[in-house]
Design a protein around this motif. Structure first.
Motif, PDB file in Angstrom:
ATOM      1  N   GLY A 280     -24.105  24.262 -64.078  1.00 44.71           N
ATOM      2  CA  GLY A 280     -23.159  24.487 -65.167  1.00 44.71           C
ATOM      3  C   GLY A 280     -23.465  25.690 -66.033  1.00 44.71           C
ATOM      4  N   TRP A 281     -24.785  25.942 -66.317  1.00 48.31           N
ATOM      5  CA  TRP A 281     -25.078  27.055 -67.229  1.00 48.31           C
ATOM      6  C   TRP A 281     -26.439  27.732 -67.002  1.00 48.31           C
ATOM      7  CZ3 TRP A 281     -24.826  21.974 -69.395  1.00 48.31           C
ATOM      8  CH2 TRP A 281     -26.055  21.423 -69.713  1.00 48.31           C
ATOM      9  N   GLY A 282     -27.240  27.208 -66.117  1.00 49.24           N
ATOM     10  CA  GLY A 282     -28.591  27.785 -65.963  1.00 49.24           C
ATOM     11  C   GLY A 282     -28.545  29.217 -65.454  1.00 49.24           C
ATOM     12  N   GLN A 283     -29.472  30.031 -65.927  1.00 48.66           N
ATOM     13  CA  GLN A 283     -29.524  31.407 -65.438  1.00 48.66           C
ATOM     14  C   GLN A 283     -30.918  31.732 -64.924  1.00 48.66           C
ATOM     15  OE1 GLN A 283     -28.794  34.326 -68.461  1.00 48.66           O
ATOM     16  NE2 GLN A 283     -30.022  33.272 -70.012  1.00 48.66           N
ATOM     17  N   SER A 284     -30.953  32.568 -63.894  1.00 48.53           N
ATOM     18  CA  SER A 284     -32.227  32.962 -63.307  1.00 48.53           C
ATOM     19  C   SER A 284     -32.374  34.474 -63.408  1.00 48.53           C
ATOM     20  CB  SER A 284     -32.282  32.528 -61.843  1.00 48.53           C
ATOM     21  OG  SER A 284     -33.566  32.817 -61.332  1.00 48.53           O
ATOM     22  N   ILE A 285     -33.499  34.902 -63.938  1.00 46.13           N
ATOM     23  CA  ILE A 285     -33.718  36.324 -64.184  1.00 46.13           C
ATOM     24  C   ILE A 285     -34.693  36.869 -63.144  1.00 46.13           C
ATOM     25  CG2 ILE A 285     -34.317  38.045 -65.934  1.00 46.13           C
ATOM     26  CD1 ILE A 285     -32.119  35.998 -66.846  1.00 46.13           C
ATOM     27  N   VAL A 286     -34.239  37.841 -62.375  1.00 44.49           N
ATOM     28  CA  VAL A 286     -35.101  38.511 -61.387  1.00 44.49           C
ATOM     29  C   VAL A 286     -35.836  39.649 -62.089  1.00 44.49           C
ATOM     30  CG1 VAL A 286     -35.125  39.919 -59.294  1.00 44.49           C
ATOM     31  CG2 VAL A 286     -33.583  37.949 -59.450  1.00 44.49           C
TER      32      VAL A 286
END
Ligand code: NAI
Ligand SMILES: N[C@@H](CCC(=O)N[C@@H](CSC=O)C(=O)NCC(=O)O)C(=O)O
Length: 369
Positions: A280-286
């Motif tokens: 729903g809203w999680g973000q993953s930063i590379v």
């Protein structure tokens, strides 16, 4: 002038300590005496030959601190004697990107920087009459280096250069990614993959942001003690589980993490980090840098169901505007740099710094000239 430098003569070869020739700074350029430089995994990445932009022979190094020796024509923002941090992400203040207010990815010198040359297309370094390339606009593995004016942050001269050199890359990248890219909010849950200089700095950033649960993940449990010191609430070794680590993380939380950070440069881990982000809203930063030919993939359904993939360069930090303040924060103890410096040594021993990194025994080795 002559300068002691650790030169990368070819991919996969140890650096050689030689005396190179350094030309004076030209228009818009500055000659800097580097006092200290960290050794970052990106230096090892480029030395390995994996970097599509890697050119040899070159003076690597991009995490330094130094003092201005001489300025070229037209340089107004720094003068001899000023203490500076070279920036691999320049800030001209005038390009489309600087003016956008949306990114730190200035393009003023980026094209030539990627080819290992100064903005006029030539190098200031040579050895036995042959050109030596620059690296990331910094080349801090030479005692004397020439950088573009737009690639220098002027800092408080009372700052400890053995510590604040780490703000030239690793610590700024990790902390900045948390505040500027992810914009972590109080109480948010965070998972950080990879506990080198970047991942540990991200933990410190997460604590500053008052994150709730901060999970630190590494295959080397020797990194866990420092992770806890910086604010990790739990530490996990993927080797301790008989299922993929993102499944473990989802089971621990129900639906995954608000923010995940990949600080390794492994495309498989990047996928795990994305899939461990909250439905729903999680973000993953590379943040980790992967080699030529590597690509990331996931089921599109992971994005359809609300996860976001983002990347972060230099933590989204605008170097000339923001780095001086981060140096002040370090001087006030609001950024804790000392624990990152696990080893110090002279330039002659720089290959040991790479060995320590590959053996998982160091966080940062800081070289002094
Ligand atoms: N985007 C950016 O602006 C920047 C990116 N980087 C990149 O960030 C990455 C990290 O850099 P450093 O912290 O200097 O590296 P490092 O080598 O010091 O740390 C990497 C950590 O990842 C761990 N690790 C390796 N494989 C793993 C796995 N499969 N699962 C869990 N942990 C694993 C290692 O044990 C180590 O602790 C590198 O790829 C580097 O090139 C570095 C600086 C800036
Ligand atoms: N040259 C490589 C990519 C290397 C890379 O991604 N560098 C990071 C910084 S890593 C610092 O230690 C970065 O900020 N990149 C943005 C940039 O403008 O350089 C390749 O070509 O794949």
């Amino acid at each position: 002038m002559k300068s002691r430098a650790a030169v990368a003569f070819g991919p996969g070869k140890p650096l050689e300590i030689v005396e190179i020739d350094v030309e004076p700074p030209r228009k818009g350029e500055v000659l800097v005496r580097i006092t200290n430089t960290g050794v970052c995994h990106t230096d090892a990445f480029t030395l390995s030959g994996e970097d599509p932009e890697g050119v040899f022979p070159a003076v690597l190094g991009h995490e330094g601190a130094g003092i201005v020796v001489e300025v070229g024509e037209g340089v107004t923002s720094v003068k001899p004697g000023d203490h500076v941090i070279p920036l691999y992400t320049a800030e001209c203040g005038e390009c489309l990107f600087c003016k956008s207010g949306k990114t730190n990815l200035c393009v003023a010198v980026r094209a030539t920087q990627g080819k290992g040359v100064m903005p006029d297309g030539t190098t200031r370094f040579s050895y036995n009459g042959q050109p030596i390339y620059h690296y990331m606009g910094c080349s801090t593995f030479s005692e004397y280096t020439v950088v573009a004016e737009v690639s220098l942050a002027k800092i408080n001269p009372d700052a400890n250069p053995e510590h604040v050199c780490l703000l030239g890359c690793g610590v700024t990248t990790g902390i900045g990614a948390v505040h500027n890219t992810a914009k972590v909010q109080p109480g948010d849950s965070v998972a950080i993959f990879g506990l080198g200089g970047i991942g540990l700095a991200a933990i410190q950033g997460a604590r500053q942001a008052k994150a709730g649960r901060i999970i630190a993940i590494d295959t080397n449990p020797a990194k866990f003690e420092l992770a806890r010191t910086f604010g990790a609430t739990e530490c996990l070794n993927p080797k301790d589980f008989d299922k993929p680590i993102h499944e473990v993380l989802i089971e621990m939380t129900g639906w995954g993490f608000d923010h995940t950070f990949e600080c390794i440069g492994n495309v498989n881990v990047m996928r795990s980090a994305l899939e461990a982000a909250h439905r729903g809203w999680g973000q993953s930063i590379v943040i980790g840098v992967a080699g030529a030919g590597k690509e990331i993939s996931t089921r599109p359904f992971q994005l359809i169901t609300g996860r976001t993939w983002k990347g972060s360069a230099f933590g989204g930090v605008k170097g000339r505007t923001q780095l001086p303040g981060m140096v002040e924060d370090a001087m006030k103890g609001e950024i804790d740099l000392a624990p990152f410096v696990t080893h110090t040594m002279g330039l002659d021993d720089i290959n040991k710094a790479f060995d320590l990194m590959h053996e998982g025994k160091s966080i940062r080795t800081v070289i002094h000239y």
